[in-house]
Write a protein that holds these residues in place. Structure first.
Motif, PDB file in Angstrom:
ATOM      1  N   ALA A 251     -29.337  35.064   7.960  1.00 30.37           N
ATOM      2  CA  ALA A 251     -30.013  34.461   8.874  1.00 30.37           C
ATOM      3  C   ALA A 251     -31.239  33.610   8.232  1.00 30.37           C
ATOM      4  O   ALA A 251     -31.377  32.349   8.546  1.00 30.37           O
ATOM      5  N   LEU A 252     -31.919  34.165   7.355  1.00 28.01           N
ATOM      6  CA  LEU A 252     -33.090  33.738   6.775  1.00 28.01           C
ATOM      7  C   LEU A 252     -32.730  32.604   5.765  1.00 28.01           C
ATOM      8  O   LEU A 252     -33.254  31.367   5.911  1.00 28.01           O
ATOM      9  N   GLN A 253     -31.524  32.722   5.353  1.00 25.88           N
ATOM     10  CA  GLN A 253     -31.109  31.618   4.320  1.00 25.88           C
ATOM     11  C   GLN A 253     -30.764  30.448   4.938  1.00 25.88           C
ATOM     12  O   GLN A 253     -30.729  29.313   4.400  1.00 25.88           O
ATOM     13  N   ALA A 254     -30.018  30.703   6.208  1.00 26.66           N
ATOM     14  CA  ALA A 254     -29.642  29.455   7.028  1.00 26.66           C
ATOM     15  C   ALA A 254     -30.905  28.846   7.668  1.00 26.66           C
ATOM     16  O   ALA A 254     -31.091  27.398   7.435  1.00 26.66           O
ATOM     17  N   TYR A 255     -31.893  29.550   7.893  1.00 27.46           N
ATOM     18  CA  TYR A 255     -33.056  28.787   8.220  1.00 27.46           C
ATOM     19  C   TYR A 255     -33.856  28.069   6.883  1.00 27.46           C
ATOM     20  O   TYR A 255     -34.284  26.936   7.166  1.00 27.46           O
ATOM     21  N   ILE A 256     -33.888  28.769   5.960  1.00 29.05           N
ATOM     22  CA  ILE A 256     -34.580  28.071   4.626  1.00 29.05           C
ATOM     23  C   ILE A 256     -33.641  26.804   4.422  1.00 29.05           C
ATOM     24  O   ILE A 256     -34.167  25.901   3.991  1.00 29.05           O
ATOM     25  N   PHE A 257     -32.465  26.920   4.262  1.00 29.69           N
ATOM     26  CA  PHE A 257     -31.421  25.753   3.784  1.00 29.69           C
ATOM     27  C   PHE A 257     -31.809  24.682   4.796  1.00 29.69           C
ATOM     28  O   PHE A 257     -31.979  23.674   4.551  1.00 29.69           O
ATOM     29  N   THR A 258     -31.923  24.999   6.144  1.00 31.58           N
ATOM     30  CA  THR A 258     -31.979  23.838   7.138  1.00 31.58           C
ATOM     31  C   THR A 258     -33.616  23.394   6.869  1.00 31.58           C
ATOM     32  O   THR A 258     -33.671  22.093   6.940  1.00 31.58           O
ATOM     33  N   LEU A 259     -34.221  24.111   6.655  1.00 35.13           N
ATOM     34  CA  LEU A 259     -35.732  23.838   6.642  1.00 35.13           C
ATOM     35  C   LEU A 259     -36.083  22.677   5.564  1.00 35.13           C
ATOM     36  O   LEU A 259     -36.625  21.923   5.503  1.00 35.13           O
ATOM     37  N   LEU A 260     -35.281  23.440   4.271  1.00 37.22           N
ATOM     38  CA  LEU A 260     -35.651  22.300   3.187  1.00 37.22           C
ATOM     39  C   LEU A 260     -35.028  21.084   3.546  1.00 37.22           C
ATOM     40  O   LEU A 260     -35.502  20.039   2.799  1.00 37.22           O
ATOM     41  N   ALA A 261     -33.783  20.847   3.965  1.00 33.97           N
ATOM     42  CA  ALA A 261     -33.056  19.699   4.352  1.00 33.97           C
ATOM     43  C   ALA A 261     -33.921  18.722   5.174  1.00 33.97           C
ATOM     44  O   ALA A 261     -34.028  17.630   4.798  1.00 33.97           O
ATOM     45  N   ALA A 262     -34.403  19.391   5.997  1.00 29.49           N
ATOM     46  CA  ALA A 262     -35.455  18.571   6.707  1.00 29.49           C
ATOM     47  C   ALA A 262     -36.410  18.307   6.143  1.00 29.49           C
ATOM     48  O   ALA A 262     -37.167  16.932   6.300  1.00 29.49           O
ATOM     49  N   VAL A 263     -37.323  19.040   5.257  1.00 26.05           N
ATOM     50  CA  VAL A 263     -38.299  18.598   4.566  1.00 26.05           C
ATOM     51  C   VAL A 263     -38.119  17.477   3.423  1.00 26.05           C
ATOM     52  O   VAL A 263     -38.810  16.538   3.285  1.00 26.05           O
ATOM     53  N   TYR A 264     -36.750  17.594   2.893  1.00 20.12           N
ATOM     54  CA  TYR A 264     -36.512  16.396   1.963  1.00 20.12           C
ATOM     55  C   TYR A 264     -36.191  15.258   2.888  1.00 20.12           C
ATOM     56  O   TYR A 264     -36.508  13.927   2.335  1.00 20.12           O
ATOM     57  N   ILE A 265     -35.699  15.366   4.003  1.00 23.61           N
ATOM     58  CA  ILE A 265     -35.594  14.130   4.961  1.00 23.61           C
ATOM     59  C   ILE A 265     -37.015  13.389   5.202  1.00 23.61           C
ATOM     60  O   ILE A 265     -37.127  12.155   5.047  1.00 23.61           O
ATOM     61  N   GLN A 266     -38.134  14.424   5.331  1.00 28.91           N
ATOM     62  CA  GLN A 266     -39.361  13.950   5.720  1.00 28.91           C
ATOM     63  C   GLN A 266     -39.904  13.254   4.410  1.00 28.91           C
ATOM     64  O   GLN A 266     -40.682  12.260   4.494  1.00 28.91           O
ATOM     65  N   LEU A 267     -39.670  13.755   3.287  1.00 29.11           N
ATOM     66  CA  LEU A 267     -40.335  13.141   2.115  1.00 29.11           C
ATOM     67  C   LEU A 267     -39.537  11.927   1.762  1.00 29.11           C
ATOM     68  O   LEU A 267     -40.065  11.082   1.031  1.00 29.11           O
ATOM     69  N   SER A 268     -38.208  11.716   2.116  1.00 27.13           N
ATOM     70  CA  SER A 268     -37.513  10.318   2.112  1.00 27.13           C
ATOM     71  C   SER A 268     -38.205   9.415   2.959  1.00 27.13           C
ATOM     72  O   SER A 268     -38.190   8.215   2.500  1.00 27.13           O
ATOM     73  N   VAL A 269     -38.500   9.468   3.929  1.00 26.34           N
ATOM     74  CA  VAL A 269     -38.977   8.643   5.082  1.00 26.34           C
ATOM     75  C   VAL A 269     -40.492   8.346   4.953  1.00 26.34           C
ATOM     76  O   VAL A 269     -40.945   7.383   5.469  1.00 26.34           O
TER      77      VAL A 269
END
Length: 272
Positions: A251-269
Motif C-alpha cells: 500500500a505504501l509503495q502504491a501511495y509513493i509511486f502515485t505521489l511521485l507521479a503527481a509531483v513530476y506533473i507539478q514540476l512539469s507545469v
C-alpha cells in the motif's frame, strides 16, 4: 518451486545426505511458460497473476460503480473513498485544486493498479507480486512519464516546456553545455527509471523474504528432526509478521509511486 529454480538455489543437505532446504533465488521471478512458449505472447505464472489482478481490479470497480446513487451503497462508498483519498491527499496536495481535478483520474488508475498488483504477493495461491518483475513497473513508470510530459506541453506549450526544462533561466550560456545534458538525463530518463527501480526492488525483496520464511518453515516442520524442528515455529511467526509488513509496503509503495507521479506533473507545469 520448479526444477530449474531449485537447481540454482542454495541447499541445506540433511544428515542422511538427502535433499534438504532450498533458499529462494532470482529464478523465482522467471518461471517456465505454460502457454505460447517460444513466442512473444508466452504466459508464465507471473503473467497469469497479472491477468488475475487486472481482472479483479476492473471487476471490483465495475461492481462498485455500476449503480451510482446520490446516497451511496457499500460498494460505491469504497470506490469513492479510494478516489477521495487520491484526490485529496495526492492530487490536490501536489497540484492544487484546478490541476488536481484534471489529473485525479490518471492518478487514481496508477494508484489502484500498483496497489492491486502489489497485493497479489500476499494472496494465497498467487503468492507473487505482479510488480516484482521489471516489465510491469516499467510500464507503469512510462504511463507516469507520458502523464507529466503531456501536462507540461499542454499547460506551457512544447517550446516553453522543453526550453524551461533544458535551459533554465538565469544561467550563463556556457554553463548550458554541462547543465542541459544533466537536466535532460535527470528529467526525461532518470524519473521513469527511479520509479521503476524503487517499486521493483521493494516487491522483489518482499517476495524473497516471504519465500525464505515459509519454505524454511516447511523444511523445519516436515524434513528436519530433533531440536531443529522447533525452528519452524520461529520462521512461521516471522513469515506471518513479514506478510503483514508486505501488505503495508504494498500500500505504501502504491501511495509513493502515485505521489511521485503527481509531483513530476507539478514540476512539469511549473513556469520555470
Amino acid at each position: 518451486m520448479t526444477n530449474a529454480a531449485t537447481a540454482a538455489h542454495v541447499r541445506i543437505v540433511t544428515a542422511e545426505g538427502g535433499e534438504g532446504w532450498h533458499a529462494p533465488g532470482l529464478t523465482e521471478f522467471f518461471p517456465e511458460p505454460f502457454l505460447f512458449e517460444g513466442t512473444p505472447f508466452a504466459i508464465n505464472r507471473i503473467m497469469l497473476v497479472r491477468f488475475i489482478a487486472a481482472i479483479a481490479a476492473v471487476l471490483i470497480i465495475w461492481l462498485g460503480t455500476r449503480k451510482l446513487r446520490l446516497v451511496p451503497g457499500r460498494g460505491q462508498s469504497m470506490m469513492e473513498l479510494v478516489q477521495e483519498f487520491v484526490r485529496r491527499n495526492i492530487a490536490f496536495d501536489s497540484l492544487g485544486e484546478r490541476l488536481g481535478r484534471k489529473y485525479t483520474p490518471v492518478l487514481t488508475v496508477i494508484f489502484v493498479s500498483v496497489l492491486f498488483f502489489n497485493l497479489t504477493g500476499v494472496i494465497p495461491f498467487l503468492n507473487i507480486a505482479g510488480t516484482s518483475v521489471v516489465g510491469l513497473p516499467l510500464t507503469l513508470a512510462i504511463i507516469a512519464w507520458i502523464a507529466f510530459m503531456y501536462a507540461g506541453i499542454k499547460e506551457l506549450g512544447a517550446k516553453k516546456y522543453f526550453g524551461g526544462q533544458l535551459f533554465p533561466a538565469g544561467v550563463p550560456k556556457p554553463i548550458y553545455v554541462i547543465l542541459t545534458p544533466i537536466e535532460f538525463i535527470s528529467t526525461f530518463l532518470l524519473r521513469p527509471v527511479t520509479l521503476t527501480v524503487r517499486l521493483l526492488a521493494n516487491m522483489m525483496s518482499g517476495h524473497i523474504l516471504l519465500v525464505l520464511c515459509f519454505s524454511a518453515t516447511h523444511y523445519f516442520f516436515f524434513q528436519a528432526s530433533g531440536a531443529l524442528a522447533a525452528m519452524g515455529g520461529v520462521t512461521l511467526i516471522a513469515g506471518l509478521a513479514f506478510t503483514l509488513f508486505e501488505i503495508f509496503i504494498g500500500a505504501l509503495q502504491a501511495y509513493i509511486f502515485t505521489l511521485l507521479a503527481a509531483v513530476y506533473i507539478q514540476l512539469s507545469v511549473a513556469d520555470h
